[in-house]
Design an enzyme around this catalytic site. Sequence first.
Site, short mmCIF file in Angstrom:
data_model
loop_
_atom_site.label_atom_id
_atom_site.label_comp_id
_atom_site.label_asym_id
_atom_site.label_seq_id
_atom_site.Cartn_x
_atom_site.Cartn_y
_atom_site.Cartn_z
N CYS A 60 -3.91 6.48 0.86
CA CYS A 60 -3.66 5.25 0.10
C CYS A 60 -3.35 5.54 -1.37
O CYS A 60 -3.53 4.69 -2.25
CB CYS A 60 -4.84 4.29 0.22
SG CYS A 60 -5.15 3.84 1.94
N GLY A 104 0.80 -1.22 0.00
CA GLY A 104 0.00 0.00 0.00
C GLY A 104 0.83 1.27 0.00
O GLY A 104 2.06 1.25 0.00
#
Length: 249
Positions: free
Chosen positions: A196, A95
């Site tokens: 993100c 991520g």
Amino acid sequence: MPSAPDAPAAPDAAASVAPNPPAALPVTVRWLGETPYDACFDAMRAFTDARTPDTDDEIWVVEHPPVYTLGQAGNPAHLLVADSGVPLVKVDRGGQITYHGPGQIVAYLLVDLRRRKLMVRTLVTRIEEAVIETLAAYNLASARKAGAPGIYVESGPHRGAKIAALGLKIRNGCSYHGLSVNVKMDLRPFLAINPCGYAGLETIDMASLGATADWHEVAQTLVRRLIAHLDGATAAAALPQQALEQSND
């Protein structure tokens, strides 16, 4: 006149009994209170490196002081305000960048995937389901989003806002890192990042959606759902109350 057909044979009694489900594997729940991110990061890597095939899986539940974490393939450009005063830690999970802070539940899953015969994708799906069910317990509808790990609000004026993040690392067949759920927190630090890696992505918490449950109650619900998805509902129901009580191990 044809003879009557033979009566069907009675089933073997042993064969008619459903096999017992596999025994639940032990899961130790540790409540770590408010702990600096670096300390947890070092501890879960050390735990993973030291574990043996007989080491029980663990779930660590924690609340971090303000910190940004950047995944191993993360782009530092997603931190939009370099002098925000919030430290940035580069980590080895998957991520991009996310924020942890007070009022957010962080749960680290230290799981032996090989022993549980789990593929990584299966573990991720089970974690996501546990979060979705936890939010549903507080009348909050949420869902996955294709190509965007985490859990998102499914309806209402904040539809599409991110309410939970997820990122794992697998080493020697074992997971660490985990997930975060926003309960009641200061959301302003999310404005200093592309959460993100998605520019303009709204981040929301349960309180902003009208849920009044406190951190500890939601955390207990989440732990039960995580264990249910690891070992089944029976294992979650049998979880002793002391496993859900706050302590600093």
